[in-house]
Design a protein around this motif. Structure first.
Motif, mmCIF file in Angstrom:
data_model
loop_
_atom_site.group_PDB
_atom_site.id
_atom_site.type_symbol
_atom_site.label_atom_id
_atom_site.label_comp_id
_atom_site.label_asym_id
_atom_site.label_seq_id
_atom_site.Cartn_x
_atom_site.Cartn_y
_atom_site.Cartn_z
ATOM 1 N N LEU A 166 -57.119 24.511 39.550
ATOM 2 C CA LEU A 166 -57.816 23.271 39.905
ATOM 3 C C LEU A 166 -58.837 23.466 40.936
ATOM 4 O O LEU A 166 -59.900 23.112 40.352
ATOM 5 C CB LEU A 166 -56.482 22.449 40.481
ATOM 6 N N ALA A 167 -58.863 24.767 41.138
ATOM 7 C CA ALA A 167 -60.574 25.030 41.486
ATOM 8 C C ALA A 167 -61.141 25.768 40.254
ATOM 9 O O ALA A 167 -62.589 25.699 40.561
ATOM 10 C CB ALA A 167 -60.349 26.521 42.394
ATOM 11 N N ALA A 168 -61.101 25.041 39.397
ATOM 12 C CA ALA A 168 -61.772 25.425 37.571
ATOM 13 C C ALA A 168 -62.678 23.828 38.043
ATOM 14 O O ALA A 168 -63.731 23.968 37.931
ATOM 15 C CB ALA A 168 -61.227 24.723 36.628
ATOM 16 N N PHE A 169 -62.616 23.385 38.731
ATOM 17 C CA PHE A 169 -63.966 22.189 39.455
ATOM 18 C C PHE A 169 -64.866 22.761 39.585
ATOM 19 O O PHE A 169 -65.869 21.711 39.473
ATOM 20 C CB PHE A 169 -63.352 21.486 40.338
ATOM 21 N N ILE A 170 -65.400 24.004 40.500
ATOM 22 C CA ILE A 170 -66.419 24.755 41.168
ATOM 23 C C ILE A 170 -67.334 24.873 39.836
ATOM 24 O O ILE A 170 -68.521 24.838 39.868
ATOM 25 C CB ILE A 170 -65.704 25.668 41.439
ATOM 26 N N PHE A 287 -63.912 12.266 55.742
ATOM 27 C CA PHE A 287 -62.764 10.685 56.794
ATOM 28 C C PHE A 287 -62.406 9.531 55.794
ATOM 29 O O PHE A 287 -61.363 10.095 55.358
ATOM 30 C CB PHE A 287 -63.215 10.623 58.381
ATOM 31 N N THR A 288 -63.865 9.332 55.438
ATOM 32 C CA THR A 288 -63.343 8.171 54.193
ATOM 33 C C THR A 288 -62.645 8.774 52.334
ATOM 34 O O THR A 288 -61.788 8.277 52.102
ATOM 35 C CB THR A 288 -64.067 7.360 53.952
ATOM 36 N N SER A 289 -63.279 9.826 52.086
ATOM 37 C CA SER A 289 -62.886 10.427 50.957
ATOM 38 C C SER A 289 -61.111 10.567 51.403
ATOM 39 O O SER A 289 -60.905 10.821 50.502
ATOM 40 C CB SER A 289 -63.047 11.908 50.516
ATOM 41 N N PHE A 290 -60.793 11.214 52.833
ATOM 42 C CA PHE A 290 -59.724 11.720 52.351
ATOM 43 C C PHE A 290 -58.331 10.922 52.881
ATOM 44 O O PHE A 290 -57.123 10.478 52.132
ATOM 45 C CB PHE A 290 -59.366 12.620 54.404
ATOM 46 N N ALA A 291 -58.837 9.428 53.328
ATOM 47 C CA ALA A 291 -58.148 8.165 53.204
ATOM 48 C C ALA A 291 -57.800 7.624 51.591
ATOM 49 O O ALA A 291 -57.099 7.436 51.554
ATOM 50 C CB ALA A 291 -58.746 7.163 53.921
ATOM 51 N N TYR A 292 -59.002 7.803 50.911
ATOM 52 C CA TYR A 292 -59.563 7.465 49.508
ATOM 53 C C TYR A 292 -58.224 8.258 48.281
ATOM 54 O O TYR A 292 -57.712 8.519 47.951
ATOM 55 C CB TYR A 292 -60.468 7.932 48.971
ATOM 56 N N LEU A 415 -70.230 17.709 47.018
ATOM 57 C CA LEU A 415 -69.343 17.597 46.271
ATOM 58 C C LEU A 415 -68.549 18.328 46.213
ATOM 59 O O LEU A 415 -66.762 18.240 45.844
ATOM 60 C CB LEU A 415 -69.644 17.059 44.587
ATOM 61 N N VAL A 416 -67.971 19.480 46.163
ATOM 62 C CA VAL A 416 -67.179 20.579 46.234
ATOM 63 C C VAL A 416 -66.719 20.306 47.540
ATOM 64 O O VAL A 416 -65.739 20.763 47.517
ATOM 65 C CB VAL A 416 -68.205 21.921 46.379
ATOM 66 N N ASN A 417 -67.595 20.173 48.379
ATOM 67 C CA ASN A 417 -66.742 19.992 50.027
ATOM 68 C C ASN A 417 -66.234 18.769 49.521
ATOM 69 O O ASN A 417 -64.380 19.055 50.387
ATOM 70 C CB ASN A 417 -67.512 19.356 51.195
ATOM 71 N N ILE A 418 -66.106 17.425 48.789
ATOM 72 C CA ILE A 418 -65.179 16.370 48.659
ATOM 73 C C ILE A 418 -64.034 16.576 48.033
ATOM 74 O O ILE A 418 -62.750 15.935 48.042
ATOM 75 C CB ILE A 418 -66.206 15.101 48.535
ATOM 76 N N PHE A 419 -64.115 17.057 46.943
ATOM 77 C CA PHE A 419 -63.178 18.059 45.566
ATOM 78 C C PHE A 419 -62.379 18.730 47.144
ATOM 79 O O PHE A 419 -60.749 18.968 46.574
ATOM 80 C CB PHE A 419 -63.618 18.799 45.018
ATOM 81 N N ALA A 424 -56.784 18.505 50.351
ATOM 82 C CA ALA A 424 -56.058 18.360 51.415
ATOM 83 C C ALA A 424 -55.325 17.104 51.157
ATOM 84 O O ALA A 424 -54.462 17.183 51.600
ATOM 85 C CB ALA A 424 -57.049 18.141 52.426
ATOM 86 N N ALA A 425 -55.762 15.767 50.602
ATOM 87 C CA ALA A 425 -55.729 14.835 50.305
ATOM 88 C C ALA A 425 -53.951 14.367 49.647
ATOM 89 O O ALA A 425 -53.345 14.103 50.274
ATOM 90 C CB ALA A 425 -56.410 13.573 50.382
ATOM 91 N N MET A 426 -54.662 15.661 49.014
ATOM 92 C CA MET A 426 -53.234 15.492 47.918
ATOM 93 C C MET A 426 -52.021 15.938 48.720
ATOM 94 O O MET A 426 -50.326 15.693 49.028
ATOM 95 C CB MET A 426 -53.588 16.435 46.967
ATOM 96 N N PHE A 427 -52.199 16.974 49.247
ATOM 97 C CA PHE A 427 -51.344 17.972 50.035
ATOM 98 C C PHE A 427 -50.505 16.911 51.128
ATOM 99 O O PHE A 427 -49.221 16.030 51.067
ATOM 100 C CB PHE A 427 -51.692 18.920 50.966
ATOM 101 N N PHE A 428 -51.308 15.808 52.127
ATOM 102 C CA PHE A 428 -51.083 14.953 52.581
ATOM 103 C C PHE A 428 -50.195 14.409 52.522
ATOM 104 O O PHE A 428 -49.353 13.657 52.965
ATOM 105 C CB PHE A 428 -52.393 14.549 53.902
#
Length: 497
Positions: A166-170, A287-292, A415-419, A424-428
């Motif tokens: 999935l890191a192919a996003f970069i 933080f907002t991106s993490f909640a989303y 955007l890479v940081n948000i990815f 991390a949100a997927m894991f949590f």
């Protein structure tokens, strides 16, 4: 001290807009579509497991149904007697084990971010992108085999490797940045569209394959075949005239693996890391991106399980109910960024408005879901679950728009940081599901919904008060940061297409 008149400022903005539109006219839309299709197949390959999980052996959660009994006759040589002994066996892959195979995927994504970035810098876009496809294919080939062989730890390793793809996003987003002006309002929608597109097609197709005589294994092999076909087209089709001329001189294979490295563009993109990570509003965006991301994964990853095992729909009906969320998110994301440009209000208030619609609507419906019983209100729960996810796409004109306005020419880096934050949100989100939600116990799911609802509301309140449309100082021209290293020309491969 010089000053700029409003008229000069308007002329400058008009000229900038004209240049942007000229760039848009030269965007290779088919190439972007092909890259998005490739990225969607990689993401879909990891998503197949979420759809086949309902077909994978028995699906229980720490209940008596997790076990089966066999009678074994044992002989006691001392007493010279025999007796029947009931031995209790557990069905392979209990609910926590199956859900852990979802959770660990994001671990691989986070771990692979740095190596894939290094590979992109040294090998170029095409080879690093194809390498991610191979990383996705190999685990998918062996995953059904190791599951049947009851090698749980090996299954964990394979899912982590699959997550690395999935890191192919970069490299994907780095290539898009060459062709798309990253100050264009549609950029966030375009770069994250692959996740919604893959969810729309994966669940119904995989469910039909898994419920057929082909079995759940066929869905994984089908995803592998799809990646091979799409990337074969990707490798063969898009070579420009210079590449074809070079391939005729040194040979196709040499051109594929050597010529791309020589065709590099040097970017003077000096990133002020220290200033970016010291900016409090950037952490508000994270933080907002993490909640989303947590809310989105709740619907995307566990939608089939919730609809089938908790609400009581069939496997196929659950698959079709699940795809409503990505369809509506894709529509609302496109609509929100379009309306953002049309509404006559300050950018700050518009971002607050759209983010509140996104998080507030989702939070309210998730909170209300905690007080309905699916046994008596089956279709009400189904509709509310779908509505809870339907307007999350409005956040593209909320916190993601703030990220774009605040970061300016460093939008790509953020955007890479948000990815990574979304990974991390997927894991949590998966971890919360493993720890809180039990398979058919709706009370535990209602607790999970309320936790996510509270999380979304808190995130939106923080965003509401700290939302800003101003460009950050570190994103302005001429800004100097002590964290920036001395300048060196380090070419980043960008061509051929």
């Amino acid at each position: 001290m010089s000053s700029v008149s409003p008229k000069q400022s308007e002329e400058g903005d008009g000229e900038k807009k004209t240049n942007t539109m000229e760039n848009i006219k030269h965007i290779p839309f088919f190439f972007i579509f092909l890259c998005t299709l490739c990225m969607s197949t990689i993401y879909a390959n990891t998503t197949v497991y979420q759809s086949t999980i309902n077909f994978l052996h028995e699906f229980r959660n720490s209940s008596e149904s997790d076990f089966y009994e066999e009678v074994d006759n044992q002989y006691d040589p001392e007493k010279q007697t025999s007796r029947d002994v009931i031995v209790k066996y557990v069905y392979y892959l209990s609910n926590p084990q199956k859900e852990s195979l979802i959770t660990v995927t994001s671990v691989g994504t986070v771990l692979a971010a740095t190596p894939i970035t290094y590979a992109y810098n040294n090998m170029g876009f095409r080879r690093s992108f194809v390498m991610c496809a191979f990383i996705s294919i190999i685990p998918a080939l062996f995953f059904p085999i190791c599951v049947n062989a009851k090698t749980y730890l090996l299954a964990i390793i394979l899912r982590i490797l699959q997550g690395c793809s999935l890191a192919a996003f970069i490299p994907y987003i780095c290539k898009l940045s060459v062709f798309i002006p990253f100050d264009h309002f549609s950029v966030p929608v375009i770069v994250f569209a692959y996740s919604h597109i893959s969810e729309i097609f994966v669940h119904p197709i995989v469910s039909h394959m898994a419920s057929s005589s082909l079995g759940w294994h066929s869905a994984h092999y089908g995803a592998v075949i799809t990646i091979v076909i799409i990337f074969f087209v990707f490798v063969l089709i898009h070579f420009d005239e210079d590449f074809k001329e070079r391939a005729g001189t040194i040979g196709f294979c040499n051109a594929m693996f050597e010529y791309e490295r020589t065709r590099s563009r040097t970017f003077d993109l000096r990133i002020p890391y220290l200033s970016i990570y010291q900016d409090f509003r950037i952490w508000v965006i994270f933080f907002t991106s993490f909640a989303y991301g947590c809310a989105l994964q709740l619907f995307y990853q566990f939608g089939p399980t919730f609809f089938h095992k908790v609400v009581g729909h069939s496997e196929l009906s659950s698959a079709y109910f699940t795809i409503i969320a990505p369809i509506l998110n894709l529509i609302t994301s496109c609509s929100s960024v379009y309306l953002f440009e049309k509404l006559a209000n300050s950018e700050q208030n518009k971002m607050r408005f759209f983010n509140t619609i996104s998080f507030g609507t989702c939070g309210i419906f998730l909170f209300a879901l905690g007080f309905f019983d699916p046994e008596h209100h089956k279709y009400i729960v189904t509709v509310m679950y779908i509505l809870a996810s339907s307007l999350l796409g409005c956040s593209y004109a909320g916190h993601l728009k703030m990220n774009q306005l605040r970061s300016g020419h460093l939008h790509l880096f953020l955007l890479v940081n948000i990815f990574i934050v979304n990974s991390a949100a997927m894991f949590f989100s998966s971890l919360l599901n493993v720890l809180i939600a039990k398979n058919t116990d709706y009370s535990s799911w209602s607790t999970l919904f309320i936790v996510h609802a509270i999380f979304l509301i808190i995130a939106n309140i923080i965003f509401f008060f700290f939302c800003s449309s101003e460009r950050a100082n570190w994103a302005k021209e001429g800004y100097e940061d002590s964290s920036i290293q001395p300048y060196r020309d380090e070419p980043l491969p960008q061509f051929p297409l």
